[in-house]
Design an enzyme around this catalytic site. Structure first.
Site, PDB file in Angstrom:
ATOM      1  N   ASP A  24      69.116  62.487  -2.006  1.00  0.00           N
ATOM      2  CA  ASP A  24      68.933  63.939  -1.838  1.00  0.00           C
ATOM      3  C   ASP A  24      70.068  64.714  -2.506  1.00  0.00           C
ATOM      4  OD1 ASP A  24      67.712  66.240  -1.013  1.00  0.00           O
ATOM      5  OD2 ASP A  24      68.402  66.121   1.060  1.00  0.00           O
ATOM      6  N   ASN A  72      56.524  66.139  -1.429  1.00  0.00           N
ATOM      7  CA  ASN A  72      57.033  66.647  -2.718  1.00  0.00           C
ATOM      8  C   ASN A  72      55.918  67.165  -3.630  1.00  0.00           C
ATOM      9  OD1 ASN A  72      59.759  64.214  -3.011  1.00  0.00           O
ATOM     10  ND2 ASN A  72      59.792  66.303  -2.217  1.00  0.00           N
TER      11      ASN A  72
HETATM   12  C1  FPP Z   1      65.787  64.968  -3.950  1.00  0.00           C
HETATM   13  O1  FPP Z   1      66.624  65.994  -4.414  1.00  0.00           O
HETATM   14  C2  FPP Z   1      65.317  64.137  -5.043  1.00  0.00           C
HETATM   15  C3  FPP Z   1      64.013  63.980  -5.404  1.00  0.00           C
HETATM   16  C4  FPP Z   1      62.900  64.620  -4.696  1.00  0.00           C
HETATM   17  C5  FPP Z   1      63.625  63.178  -6.576  1.00  0.00           C
HETATM   18  C6  FPP Z   1      64.416  61.947  -6.797  1.00  0.00           C
HETATM   19  C7  FPP Z   1      64.335  61.594  -8.212  1.00  0.00           C
HETATM   20  C8  FPP Z   1      65.327  61.049  -8.946  1.00  0.00           C
HETATM   21  C9  FPP Z   1      66.617  60.634  -8.418  1.00  0.00           C
HETATM   22  C10 FPP Z   1      65.128  60.839 -10.405  1.00  0.00           C
HETATM   23  C11 FPP Z   1      64.017  59.939 -10.800  1.00  0.00           C
HETATM   24  C12 FPP Z   1      64.018  58.658 -10.077  1.00  0.00           C
HETATM   25  C13 FPP Z   1      63.598  57.486 -10.570  1.00  0.00           C
HETATM   26  C14 FPP Z   1      63.525  56.330  -9.671  1.00  0.00           C
HETATM   27  C15 FPP Z   1      63.244  57.314 -11.971  1.00  0.00           C
HETATM   28  P1  FPP Z   1      66.171  67.504  -4.183  1.00  0.00           P
HETATM   29  O2  FPP Z   1      65.423  67.940  -5.380  1.00  0.00           O
HETATM   30  O3  FPP Z   1      65.427  67.606  -2.897  1.00  0.00           O
HETATM   31  O4  FPP Z   1      67.554  68.201  -4.089  1.00  0.00           O
HETATM   32  P2  FPP Z   1      67.900  69.527  -3.225  1.00  0.00           P
HETATM   33  O5  FPP Z   1      67.665  69.173  -1.780  1.00  0.00           O
HETATM   34  O6  FPP Z   1      69.330  69.759  -3.536  1.00  0.00           O
HETATM   35  O7  FPP Z   1      66.991  70.610  -3.707  1.00  0.00           O
END
Ligand code: FPP
Length: 249
Positions: A24, A72
């Site tokens: 996260d 998501n």
């Molecule tokens: C959460 O951060 C992250 C995600 C919903 C996506 C995770 C994806 C990656 C790490 C990159 C791609 C992964 C692979 C395995 C290729 P957020 O967007 O919720 O962050 P925030 O809470 O700060 O908005």
């Protein structure tokens, strides 16, 4: 192959077999430096690579990453599309490294909902890494714990309907076996980055006795040292599984 010589602090016979991570903070990381959210996700890929390499180095059998939850799908379409493209590109690009490190890829979730280019790339990579003997990387995509519990419930109801199961014989084992996670052991350690202290619909059944490590570090900043801290924190815990300390010795 585990290589623990570099980490004398780690108790070699207490390395978690399965680590699950809620990655996260990508969006906040990007915003903090004045970039678009997607830049955070791209940086997050570097942390995925680092975590995977470290898991492999420590001989961790399974690492499950929460890459895209059922919820998501409700994000802006542009972010969803860009995340899907990032997934395809990353999985394709990482094939040589997965092969070199003996990493086996598995997916978890309602994969049929993903764009067909993702499904193809994932299936291809799962297939060519299937005989690798090192760490198993489980990518949770279009996944949520409640989704899987619903799937398991349907599966169990069908077993009862078809007279393959008696309702009185439903046990914990029945549910564990009906879940899409049935081939993986329960996580020993769950890590969540970014300071949020929630489970967010991840592995609800499976984490009943997992140790949980929360860190304020945002996912793109999550380095080997942060992973090491989580492992040492895990090793400092007494896992009693409902018993008393005295019963454990
Ligand atoms: C959460 O951060 C992250 C995600 C919903 C996506 C995770 C994806 C990656 C790490 C990159 C791609 C992964 C692979 C395995 C290729 P957020 O967007 O919720 O962050 P925030 O809470 O700060 O908005």
């Amino acid at each position: 192959m585990a290589n623990l010589e570099l980490y004398p602090q780690i108790i070699s016979n207490r390395v978690p077999k399965h680590v699950a991570i809620i990655m996260d903070g990508n969006g906040r990381w990007a915003k903090k430096q004045g970039y678009l959210r997607m830049f955070g996700h791209k940086q997050g890929v570097n942390s995925v690579r680092t975590a995977l390499e470290f898991a492999s180095e420590l001989g961790i059998d399974f690492i499950t990453l929460y890459a895209f939850s059922t919820e998501n799908w409700n994000r802006p379409k542009t972010e969803v599309n860009a995340l899907m493209q990032l997934l395809v590109d990353t999985v394709e690009k990482e094939i040589p490294s997965l092969m070199k490190n003996g990493i086996r890829l598995k997916t978890l979730g309602n994969i049929s909902q993903l764009p067909s280019k993702c499904i193809k790339q994932l299936n291809h990579t799962v297939e060519i890494t299937k005989d690798n003997q090192g760490t198993t990387l489980v990518l949770a995509l279009s996944y949520s714990g409640r989704w899987d519990l619903i799937e398991a419930t349907k599966n169990i109801v069908n077993q009862v309907r078809n007279n393959n199961l008696n309702v009185e014989n439903i046990t914990e084992e029945t549910i564990t076996r009906a879940l899409n996670t049935s081939e993986f052991p329960n996580p020993d350690l769950l890590i969540r980055t970014s300071g949020e202290m929630r489970i967010s619909n991840f592995l609800l059944w499976e984490i009943a006795y997992s140790e949980i490590h929360f860190t304020d570090v945002l996912w793109p900043d999550f380095k080997k040292e942060d992973f090491l801290k989580a492992i040492l924190d895990y090793q400092s815990r007494e896992r009693r599984f409902g018993k008393t300390t005295e019963q454990l010795t």
